[in-house]
Structures are given as C-alpha cells and as structure tokens.
Design an enzyme around this catalytic site. Structure first.
Site, PDB file in Angstrom:
ATOM      1  CE  LYS A 166     -17.107  27.178 -13.842  1.00  0.00           C
ATOM      2  NZ  LYS A 166     -17.836  27.837 -12.742  1.00  0.00           N
ATOM      3  NE  ARG A 201     -14.461  32.498  -7.089  1.00  0.00           N
ATOM      4  CZ  ARG A 201     -14.644  32.454  -8.405  1.00  0.00           C
ATOM      5  NH1 ARG A 201     -15.446  33.332  -8.987  1.00  0.00           N
ATOM      6  NH2 ARG A 201     -14.041  31.535  -9.128  1.00  0.00           N
TER       7      ARG A 201
END
Length: 332
Positions: free
Chosen positions: A61, A214
C-alpha cells in the site's frame, strides 16, 4: 544520529520499492484503473482525486502511494495516523502543502475523531477552520489550502467512519499475491541485491511467503544469510540452502509459522476445534488480539484453515489434515 547499518537498511528498503506502475508486479486490475485515473488527471491538469488503499499488511500500500505520486510528478509527504494527536499537528502539515502535493496517511483508521473531522472540509473544499481561544474569546480562523491529494492506507477498512470513507473518490483493495507473482518479486529482489537465486529456490520462497511481498523480501534476505554463512564466497542461492533455511526459520510448505501452529493447535486441542472467541484464543496463546486479527487470521482465512462465525473461530478439515490430527465430526 543514524549509524551506517541504519542507513544501509533504509537504502535497501527504498531500492526494493518500484518507482513506476510498469515496474510494480501484480495487482493488474488496480494498476489498470489507476493508470486511467492518473492519465485523465494529467490530461486535465488537475489534482488526482483522494485515494484509499486497504488490505492486510505488507502487500504494497505504501509503495503504491509513492508510485501514484511519482506518476503525477508530485511531492509526497508521509505521516502515521497515531502520531497526529492534535488538530494542530494535522493543520501544520496541511498548511505546508503546495498545489498538487500528496499527503499519505498510514493506518488512517486510527486517526482521533477530532483530527478526522478537520479532514472533511480539507478533502472536500480545501479549507480548514481552526478555533482559536476559548469560550467568549473563541474565534474561527479559515485557512485556504491548495488543491492536494490525500492517500490513506489501512488494514481495517471497516473501522474507517462512513463520512471519511465517502470522501475518497478512488478506493482499492490490495489482495494477496499468487505464488507466480511473488516469485517475480523474489527474482527482482535478487537483482536489486545483486545476489543470484535458482528458479526452484525462488519458487520455494514464493510458496512460503503467504502471498505477501514484504515477507518474500524478508525471507530472501534470511536465506541469503544462510547461504553466505555456509559459504562466504557464495554468490547464488540454491534450493538445498533454501530448504534448510526455511526449515530453521520454522516456516512450513504452506507458509505457516510457529504462531500459526500455536493458533490452530489452541483451537483444536484447547477448544475442541471451536467455535472460540478471539479474546479467549489470544489469552490462550499470549498474543495481542490486534496482531492476530490483522496479521495472522487474514491468511488463515484466505487459505481455508479457519472460518469465522458469529460464535467464534472454527478450525476446518484442512487445518486438521495439515497438522496431522484426526478430525472427529461432532453433532451440536
């Protein structure tokens, strides 16, 4: 003062983030829509409408917010919602923005209500009304803002109030990535770090990354550590080293880690397979409720290891099979 290690880690993090939409791997539908909105705004020479991005942590994001600003050739300022304790904190940031600038607020659902209400007029009319003084001496000062774009990111879209959510013209949910796209991200990370990786090793990391870039990048760095520990002159990650490293890190073939196992075992062994409430479950395994709900449960739900019912969490047949526990059907 920052030490060299802190600076290096920050540089690595920045280098892993793509700068343009064409470099961003995955989320094709979202990229297509954003390209339309950005191109149209540039054609009209207008600021982009306010953007809300939501989804589990680690899916990109923040990266996407910076890419949108780059595509608009705009400056972006970032702030975490919990740091905005007072109205003055937000007004100070807004008053420094220039026309066309972006303001990125992470975890926007955690904005204090009084601060959030200031955003309403700022987003809609580019105006902020600040009350100075108290009681009879109170005055309202009107601050006119230049046109700007607010990009909000959250892991809990449902916690954002309706008045704030309705003021975002562009809303997108960031979804988990399929293994093939995660593999491409791992290979890109390999190129950024100038440390080669075999195809099958990249695929193994991708399968165990919970569909999260991630996590994939973190696993790549840890596997690289193991590779160089075994051979300081190593310049390529192989499958055997990858398998060894992931085993040592307690990450199984489905991407489940130690906390996932404790969570599932607690439901099955302590609560008879469920249903069990989150409070009881968090207490049983000594884990923070927010962490369980935001970090662990979304993936377990996505992969079908648990289901959420009005009565609580229930372990599925897939969870029993994965843990190798016999599931005896019960009649309620």
């Amino acid at each position: 003062m920052e030490n060299n290690n802190d600076i290096s880690l920050r540089e690595y993090d920045l280098s892993l983030r793509p700068k343009r939409l064409e470099e961003y791997i995955g989320q094709e539908a979202i990229k297509e829509m954003l390209n339309v909105f950005i191109t149209s705004a540039l054609t009209r020479e207008e600021t982009l409408d306010h953007v809300l991005l939501y989804g589990p942590p680690g899916l990109g994001k923040t990266t996407l917010a910076h890419i949108i600003a780059n595509e608009m050739s705009a400056q972006i300022y970032s702030v975490a919602a919990p740091s905005l304790d007072r109205v003055g904190d937000l007004v100070a940031i807004l008053s420094k923005l220039n026309a066309g600038d972006f303001l990125f607020i992470d975890e926007i659902h955690r904005l204090p209500r009084v601060v959030e209400e200031v955003l309403y007029s700022a987003m809609e009319d580019y105006v902020v009304n600040v009350i100075v003084g108290k009681d009879a001496t109170a005055n309202t000062i009107k601050i006119v803002l230049p046109p700007f774009t607010l990009v909000g990111a959250t892991t809990r879209c449902g916690d954002i109030t309706a008045p704030l959510r309705d003021r975002f013209g562009i809303v997108h949910q960031i979804n988990y990535y399929p293994p093939a796209e995660i593999m491409e991200i791992v290979k890109r990370t390999s190129r950024v770090f100038a440390f080669a990786i075999d195809e099958d090793a990249a695929w193994e990391i991708a399968k165990r990354s919970r569909g999260t870039p991630r996590i994939a990048n973190r696993l790549f760095r840890r596997v690289r550590d193991f590779a160089q520990f075994e051979d300081p002159d190593c310049e390529k990650i192989s499958l055997p080293v990858t398998m060894t490293a992931l085993t040592k890190l307690n990450i199984d073939e489905a991407g489940l880690n130690e906390t996932d196992y404790r969570y599932l075992l607690a439901i099955i062994e302590m609560f008879g397979g469920g249903p069990v409430g989150l409070n009881a479950l968090g207490s049983a395994i000594s884990e923070d409720l927010t962490t369980l709900e935001d970090v662990y449960e979304p993936y377990l739900l996505q992969e079908g290891f648990i289901v959420r019912t009005p009565r609580g969490r229930i372990a599925t047949q897939k969870a029993y099979d994965h843990l190798g526990i016999k599931h005896e059907n019960r009649l309620f």
